[in-house]
Write a protein that holds these residues in place. Structure first.
Motif, PDB file in Angstrom:
ATOM      1  N   UNK A 116      25.751  46.432  44.609  1.00  0.00           N
ATOM      2  CA  UNK A 116      25.519  46.939  43.257  1.00  0.00           C
ATOM      3  C   UNK A 116      26.080  48.349  43.095  1.00  0.00           C
ATOM      4  N   UNK A 117      25.238  49.320  42.755  1.00  0.00           N
ATOM      5  CA  UNK A 117      25.689  50.685  42.463  1.00  0.00           C
ATOM      6  C   UNK A 117      26.344  51.359  43.667  1.00  0.00           C
ATOM      7  N   UNK A 118      26.083  50.901  44.868  1.00  0.00           N
ATOM      8  CA  UNK A 118      26.647  51.513  46.073  1.00  0.00           C
ATOM      9  C   UNK A 118      28.042  50.984  46.417  1.00  0.00           C
ATOM     10  N   UNK A 119      28.515  49.996  45.660  1.00  0.00           N
ATOM     11  CA  UNK A 119      29.811  49.389  45.975  1.00  0.00           C
ATOM     12  C   UNK A 119      30.958  50.341  45.657  1.00  0.00           C
ATOM     13  N   UNK A 120      31.801  50.599  46.655  1.00  0.00           N
ATOM     14  CA  UNK A 120      33.016  51.403  46.482  1.00  0.00           C
ATOM     15  C   UNK A 120      34.172  50.422  46.311  1.00  0.00           C
ATOM     16  N   UNK A 121      34.630  50.300  45.075  1.00  0.00           N
ATOM     17  CA  UNK A 121      35.645  49.276  44.812  1.00  0.00           C
ATOM     18  C   UNK A 121      36.981  49.620  45.454  1.00  0.00           C
ATOM     19  N   UNK A 122      37.734  48.561  45.688  1.00  0.00           N
ATOM     20  CA  UNK A 122      39.058  48.669  46.282  1.00  0.00           C
ATOM     21  C   UNK A 122      40.094  48.302  45.226  1.00  0.00           C
ATOM     22  N   UNK A 123      41.314  48.728  45.457  1.00  0.00           N
ATOM     23  CA  UNK A 123      42.393  48.438  44.521  1.00  0.00           C
ATOM     24  C   UNK A 123      42.478  46.938  44.276  1.00  0.00           C
ATOM     25  N   UNK A 124      42.541  46.578  43.015  1.00  0.00           N
ATOM     26  CA  UNK A 124      42.693  45.210  42.516  1.00  0.00           C
ATOM     27  C   UNK A 124      41.433  44.359  42.605  1.00  0.00           C
ATOM     28  N   UNK A 125      40.293  44.943  42.961  1.00  0.00           N
ATOM     29  CA  UNK A 125      39.045  44.177  42.920  1.00  0.00           C
ATOM     30  C   UNK A 125      38.816  43.653  41.510  1.00  0.00           C
ATOM     31  N   UNK A 126      38.165  42.505  41.432  1.00  0.00           N
ATOM     32  CA  UNK A 126      37.724  41.927  40.157  1.00  0.00           C
ATOM     33  C   UNK A 126      36.206  41.838  40.245  1.00  0.00           C
ATOM     34  N   UNK A 127      35.523  42.637  39.408  1.00  0.00           N
ATOM     35  CA  UNK A 127      34.073  42.816  39.506  1.00  0.00           C
ATOM     36  C   UNK A 127      33.389  42.255  38.265  1.00  0.00           C
ATOM     37  N   UNK A 128      32.381  41.440  38.478  1.00  0.00           N
ATOM     38  CA  UNK A 128      31.542  40.938  37.387  1.00  0.00           C
ATOM     39  C   UNK A 128      30.118  41.396  37.625  1.00  0.00           C
ATOM     40  N   UNK A 129      29.537  42.008  36.604  1.00  0.00           N
ATOM     41  CA  UNK A 129      28.111  42.338  36.600  1.00  0.00           C
ATOM     42  C   UNK A 129      27.524  41.506  35.476  1.00  0.00           C
ATOM     43  N   UNK A 130      26.501  40.727  35.783  1.00  0.00           N
ATOM     44  CA  UNK A 130      25.945  39.825  34.782  1.00  0.00           C
ATOM     45  C   UNK A 130      24.424  39.859  34.818  1.00  0.00           C
ATOM     46  N   UNK A 131      23.838  39.797  33.635  1.00  0.00           N
ATOM     47  CA  UNK A 131      22.386  39.787  33.515  1.00  0.00           C
ATOM     48  C   UNK A 131      21.985  38.648  32.594  1.00  0.00           C
ATOM     49  N   UNK A 132      21.038  37.857  33.040  1.00  0.00           N
ATOM     50  CA  UNK A 132      20.509  36.790  32.197  1.00  0.00           C
ATOM     51  C   UNK A 132      20.174  35.556  33.004  1.00  0.00           C
ATOM     52  N   UNK A 133      19.783  34.514  32.293  1.00  0.00           N
ATOM     53  CA  UNK A 133      19.443  33.248  32.952  1.00  0.00           C
ATOM     54  C   UNK A 133      20.639  32.296  32.973  1.00  0.00           C
ATOM     55  N   UNK A 134      21.845  32.815  33.184  1.00  0.00           N
ATOM     56  CA  UNK A 134      23.069  32.034  33.066  1.00  0.00           C
ATOM     57  C   UNK A 134      23.063  30.785  33.947  1.00  0.00           C
ATOM     58  N   UNK A 135      23.557  29.693  33.362  1.00  0.00           N
ATOM     59  CA  UNK A 135      23.754  28.456  34.131  1.00  0.00           C
ATOM     60  C   UNK A 135      24.977  28.637  35.021  1.00  0.00           C
ATOM     61  N   UNK A 136      25.161  27.718  35.946  1.00  0.00           N
ATOM     62  CA  UNK A 136      26.319  27.795  36.834  1.00  0.00           C
ATOM     63  C   UNK A 136      27.613  27.722  36.027  1.00  0.00           C
ATOM     64  N   UNK A 137      27.640  26.884  35.003  1.00  0.00           N
ATOM     65  CA  UNK A 137      28.835  26.754  34.154  1.00  0.00           C
ATOM     66  C   UNK A 137      29.124  28.076  33.426  1.00  0.00           C
ATOM     67  N   UNK A 138      28.086  28.715  32.880  1.00  0.00           N
ATOM     68  CA  UNK A 138      28.270  29.995  32.200  1.00  0.00           C
ATOM     69  C   UNK A 138      28.744  31.063  33.184  1.00  0.00           C
ATOM     70  N   UNK A 139      28.214  31.051  34.382  1.00  0.00           N
ATOM     71  CA  UNK A 139      28.617  32.003  35.397  1.00  0.00           C
ATOM     72  C   UNK A 139      30.104  31.843  35.723  1.00  0.00           C
ATOM     73  N   UNK A 140      30.563  30.609  35.881  1.00  0.00           N
ATOM     74  CA  UNK A 140      31.976  30.364  36.165  1.00  0.00           C
ATOM     75  C   UNK A 140      32.854  30.860  35.019  1.00  0.00           C
TER      76      UNK A 140
END
Length: 182
Positions: A116-140
């Motif tokens: 989470x907040x401690x993550x030091x991203x690297x060049x070209x990382x693709x980051x998703x932060x999501x909040x909710x009761x998302x289904x697997x399909x919505x997550x994809x």
């Protein structure tokens, strides 16, 4: 002016020691949050946001990093937001905290990541932060929506476009908010 207040007790390296980029998206209850708004852009209307981690040129999907040793918590803090393993708090004060029906989750390059907040991203990382009761399909769908334009800013896919010109974007200038490119 414009200095980032670090959220931890560590000292950052020299400004301009790196120039990396990461794609990111934040979904709150199934809706993408718009980081392309002027208040999140360095250099807009004389705004001086962090010279170390910032967004610019109206692109709210690619984080620019100009100093090593910083993390996602530092980035969101620079936008007057808060992010940790249990809550995402917007600059408006709206809180999205893990509870019995909704969870805060983070994915890096398609894989669950619990830094989470401690993550030091690297060049070209693709980051998703999501909040909710998302289904697997919505997550994809959310994972698939994270842009892949960081390679343009890192000049690693020239066939797809030209990076933003940050040469005139010097810390402390009238445009404010950006750091020089080495």
């Amino acid at each position: 002016a414009g200095a980032l207040i670090l959220t931890t007790e560590r000292e950052p390296e020299v400004l301009g020691d790196i120039h990396t980029h990461a794609d990111f998206a934040v979904y709150l209850l199934g809706e993408p949050y718009n980081f392309s708004q002027d208040q999140y852009m360095s250099g807009k209307n004389g705004t001086q946001l962090s010279p170390f981690l910032h967004l610019h040129d109206g692109d709210g999907e690619v984080i620019h990093q100009h100093i090593s040793g910083l993390n996602l918590g530092d980035f969101f803090h620079s936008l007057t937001m808060s992010f940790n393993s249990t809550c995402f708090v917007l600059d408006s004060g709206a809180r999205y905290c893990t509870n019995e029906t909704s969870a805060l989750r983070m994915y890096v390059n398609g894989k669950a990541n619990e830094q989470f907040d401690q993550y030091e991203f690297k060049d070209l990382d693709r980051i998703l932060i999501t909040y909710g009761p998302a289904s697997e399909e919505e997550l994809w769908q959310e994972l698939a929506s994270v842009s892949d334009r960081a390679c343009i800013q890192s000049n690693l896919c020239p066939e797809r476009g030209t990076p933003s010109d940050e040469d005139g974007c010097v810390t402390g200038n009238e445009q404010g908010g950006c750091a020089p490119v080495r």
